[in-house]
Motif scaffolding. Structure first.
Motif, short mmCIF file in Angstrom:
data_model
loop_
_atom_site.label_atom_id
_atom_site.label_comp_id
_atom_site.label_asym_id
_atom_site.label_seq_id
_atom_site.Cartn_x
_atom_site.Cartn_y
_atom_site.Cartn_z
N UNK A 125 4.04 17.54 -5.75
CA UNK A 125 4.59 17.58 -4.30
C UNK A 125 4.93 16.24 -3.63
N UNK A 126 5.67 16.06 -2.74
CA UNK A 126 6.22 14.74 -2.29
C UNK A 126 5.03 14.35 -1.70
N UNK A 127 4.10 15.05 -0.76
CA UNK A 127 3.14 14.42 -0.24
C UNK A 127 2.13 13.62 -0.94
N UNK A 128 1.85 14.18 -1.90
CA UNK A 128 0.95 13.61 -2.96
C UNK A 128 1.41 12.25 -3.59
N UNK A 129 2.60 12.29 -3.80
CA UNK A 129 3.46 10.84 -4.38
C UNK A 129 3.24 9.95 -3.45
N UNK A 130 3.80 10.40 -1.92
CA UNK A 130 3.96 9.39 -1.08
C UNK A 130 2.55 8.62 -0.59
N UNK A 131 1.34 9.64 -0.77
CA UNK A 131 0.11 9.18 -0.35
C UNK A 131 -0.19 8.19 -1.51
N UNK A 132 0.01 8.37 -2.56
CA UNK A 132 -0.45 7.65 -3.94
C UNK A 132 0.15 6.15 -3.63
N UNK A 133 1.58 6.20 -3.10
CA UNK A 133 2.21 5.03 -3.29
C UNK A 133 1.52 4.15 -1.97
N UNK A 134 1.36 5.14 -0.99
CA UNK A 134 1.03 3.97 0.45
C UNK A 134 -0.34 3.66 -0.17
N UNK A 135 -1.18 4.27 -0.86
CA UNK A 135 -2.54 3.85 -1.16
C UNK A 135 -2.53 2.57 -1.89
N UNK A 136 -1.46 2.66 -2.95
CA UNK A 136 -1.23 1.33 -3.68
C UNK A 136 -0.94 0.18 -3.03
N UNK A 137 0.03 0.47 -1.93
CA UNK A 137 0.72 -0.75 -1.13
C UNK A 137 -0.66 -1.23 -0.37
N UNK A 138 -1.62 -0.43 0.16
CA UNK A 138 -2.55 -0.95 0.86
C UNK A 138 -3.73 -1.40 0.11
N UNK A 139 -3.74 -1.18 -1.04
CA UNK A 139 -4.42 -1.93 -2.12
C UNK A 139 -4.29 -3.16 -2.67
N UNK A 140 -3.06 -3.53 -2.07
CA UNK A 140 -2.59 -4.81 -2.36
C UNK A 140 -1.88 -5.00 -3.92
#
Length: 282
Positions: A125-140
């Protein structure tokens, strides 16, 4: 949707701590330390741990699956995890491998479609994809933007993963060679443009100098005309148009007007006639 954070630097105190802890460890203790390392927050590079001599010794012993697990986190993606070759993943380690998978995809393309992330991250689902990408961004690990309308991740830059010498060095060398060739071509173009610009500048300067010289000549001529304004005309010349029109007036007798407005010649004739009148025969 814009989500941007600085990409992580190579200096990592968490990695240094695990390197210190790994020294002198062996067997199951070292395998346990590897399990902790792959799930530790803030640790995304593992090449320096792999290079430790005691960890290298694991690949041929009973704890070889943990050595392969460390290799997976250093070079691989979630799809490379094989339950028959690697130990089971803890939730934190599973999530970290998802983030590392996104980093790998971001290093290969500038726009990642959600459909590619569905299969690579093993989500549906899209929500899981976007959450993973956002977490990746905030992890630097990633700098980019989520385009929810186009269902893509637009990548600006991504952190580097560990380099696998045998697999990665030839491609890196080719990339650097291509970059070097592009730089040489660009340098040649710039030098050509500089040369043309200099030639045009020389032509302009020469033209400007010629105009300045001509202007000085005109100024000099005008100055000389102001200093010599009188023009001498030869009136005695037979070619003088004034002489041809009027003749030589110096040879003519000037007319002298009398007191009553008559001429001198008329007065003389009248006097002669009056004197001769008494001698006429009656």
């Amino acid at each position: 949707m814009t989500v941007e954070e600085p990409v992580a630097t190579s200096s990592n105190p968490v990695l240094e701590r695990f390197k210190i802890l790994a020294k002198g460890q062996k067997g199951k203790a070292l395998a346990s330390l590897i399990s902790q390392a792959v799930g530790a927050p803030g640790l995304f590079v593992f090449g320096e741990l792999l290079d430790l001599p005691n960890i290298q010794q694991l690949q041929n012993g009973p704890q070889a699956e943990f050595y392969r697990l460390l290799q997976l986190f250093a070079y691989g993606c979630l799809g490379d995890h094989d339950p028959s070759q690697h130990p089971p993943l803890e939730p934190a380690a599973y999530r970290k491998l998802q983030l590392l998978t996104i980093v790998t995809l971001a290093g290969q393309r500038k726009a990642i479609h959600y459909s590619s992330l569905f299969s690579a991250l093993k989500v549906d689902n899209v929500r899981e994809v976007e959450d993973a990408v956002i977490e990746c961004i905030y992890a630097g690990l990633l700098r980019g933007k989520l385009d929810q309308k186009a269902r893509t991740v637009n990548v600006a830059s991504a952190a580097s993963r560990d380099i696998q010498p045998a697999a990665d060095m030839p491609a890196m060398a080719q990339t650097l060679s291509n970059w070097s060739g592009t730089c040489h071509a660009l340098l040649g173009t710039i030098e050509s443009q500089v040369r043309v610009s200099r030639e045009k500048a020389d032509e302009y300067n020469a033209h400007h100098a010629a105009l300045d010289a001509k202007l000085e000549e005109l100024k000099k001529a005008l100055t000389e005309d102001k200093q010599n304004p009188a023009v001498t005309v030869d009136t005695s010349s037979s070619r003088n148009p004034l002489h041809l029109a009027t003749g030589d007036k110096s040879k003519r007798s000037p007319k002298v007007k009398g007191a009553a407005g008559g001429s001198a010649t008329s007065s003389a004739k009248s006097t002669s006639a009056a004197a001769a009148a008494p001698y006429k025969t009656k």
